[in-house]
Design a protein around this motif. Structure first.
Motif: not given
Length: 427
Positions: A51-62
């Motif tokens: 089960r994924v709990v996403p947080f923060g901004r896109s790592a790829r975009a950063l």
């Protein structure tokens, strides 16, 4: 039993957790993973039952932002990440029995803080040993905070490393800890590492060399078995001639990506080899298009001796190539070593020069000097990697690389949870 795995970073910070998810679920555990919100990471983790709990901004975009974030942005970004982590992850972790903390240091500190707030055990994990203090080597330098080159006492440098980390991340962490009722942390690095950190790397590729007073548990690398088939186009290309050379730089942004791709293709061609290029986060592509006289067998991406690919099963591909040219991420280095593929490592940042040196020291490839190749320098490295003796050595090392690191880690984690539960019910 319910476990939270926490990370933030590139694919190399996420994929190993997928390997641990598989092993934990085989033992009946329920697994949550807090990770960046990038779709590719969600697909990877949900695909193995987490089960994924996403947080923060896109790592790829950063990572691929132009211009890249400066060193002055680090404290602000750290504060934002920890705040997003506390806002999203604490509630999801409320019924968990343990936390595994890895990824960028501020997020690992946040994960340890969440475990502290919930009163559950946690363990700190690193996928390279360079962040663990050792009198035998210098620490990594942080952007904007170079280490004095004249300093020769590694203990002094590690003290400076602790001070730099506190200056960069201390306020970001402690402000957020105060918001959830936790006291401040005096030393962020030592708080993250804890009493018994885990080193999730292969002992052949990365033998632990550290302080005797640091109780490090080396589990072996966490490998997620990849069952994805290679595409029909890639299979046809592989079967159409001699094994090609693979070129890919993973999540590295690679300034001048088109020039880097063209240079790499030219250097491989000069060795009489075909080439498979992975576009990666840099979006590698050629600057010479079909009008340069080469045949184009596909929609602008396939030439007679060159094929560009997107996401690919490296485990399946690396066993079929003549060599692997890459950036030196821990995961790619380990995958190529397991496959017995000679390597050329063109390190870009962080721990990558270390992995380049390990490849050279083991005799399984070449370490490129610096992050910016030239035709001459890359050609020389390719000659080393493509030499028959290098392939013989690479095959020998492949037979010694362990494949059960995730199983070892899962067993250790579940045993520790069991001991904690037993201790809580004792009168």
């Amino acid at each position: 039993m319910r476990v939270l795995l926490s990370t933030y970073g590139s694919r190399g910070d996420v994929e190993p957790l997928g390997g641990l998810v598989v092993r934990l679920r085989e033992s009946g555990a329920e697994v949550l993973v807090s990770a960046p919100p990038d779709e590719e990471f969600a697909e990877l983790l949900t695909g193995v039952g987490a089960r994924v709990v996403p947080f923060g901004r896109s790592a790829r975009a950063l990572t691929t932002a132009t211009p890249p974030p400066s060193s002055v942005d680090l404290p602000r970004r750290a504060a934002e990440l920890v705040a997003a982590q506390f806002e999203t992850v604490i509630e999801a972790a409320a019924r968990c029995d343990a936390v595994v903390a890895t990824g960028v240091l501020s997020v690992a500190a946040g994960a340890r803080s969440i475990a502290e707030k919930l009163g559950i055990p946690s363990v700190s994990v690193t996928f390279q040993q360079l962040t663990l203090p050792s009198p035998l080597r210098r620490p990594l330098a942080y952007p904007g905070r170079p280490l004095p080159p004249e300093a020769s006492d590694n203990r002094v440098l590690w003290d400076l490393d602790a001070q730099n980390i506190d200056a960069l991340f201390g306020e970001a962490l402690n402000t957020n800890r105060a918001a959830i009722g936790l006291p401040p942390v005096a030393g962020v690095r030592d708080y993250v590492i804890g009493d018994r950190p885990w080193l999730a790397t292969d002992p052949v590729l990365d033998p632990w060399q550290g302080a005797p007073d640091l109780d490090v548990v080396q589990t072996g690398a966490w490998i997620l078995p990849d069952q994805r088939p290679l595409s029909d186009e890639l299979l046809a290309f592989l079967e159409a001639g001699e094994p090609p050379v693979y070129v890919g730089f993973g999540s590295m942004p690679m300034n001048g990506a088109a020039d880097v791709a063209q240079l790499a293709v030219d250097a491989v061609r000069a060795q009489g080899r075909r080439v498979v290029v992975a576009r990666g986060w840099a979006g590698l592509n050629l600057t010479d298009r079909p009008d340069d006289g080469r045949s184009n067998d596909g929609p602008g991406d396939r030439f007679r001796d060159c094929l560009f690919v997107g996401e690919v099963n490296q485990q399946a591909l690396f066993g079929r190539v003549a060599a692997v040219v890459h950036h030196g991420g821990a995961g790619t280095t380990t995958t190529a070593a397991r496959a017995g593929a000679p390597q050329v490592v063109v390190p870009q940042a962080a721990d990558q020069p270390y992995w380049a040196a390990r490849v050279a020291d083991l005799g399984i490839g070449a370490a490129h000097a610096g992050p910016t190749p030239t035709f001459e320098s890359l050609s020389a490295a390719l000659r080393t990697a493509l030499a028959p003796e290098t392939r013989v050595r690479a095959k020998a090392v492949a037979g010694a690389v362990l494949t059960d690191g995730a199983r070892v880690a899962a067993e250790l984690l579940l045993e520790s949870i069991g001991r904690e539960m037993h201790a809580q019910v004792q009168p």
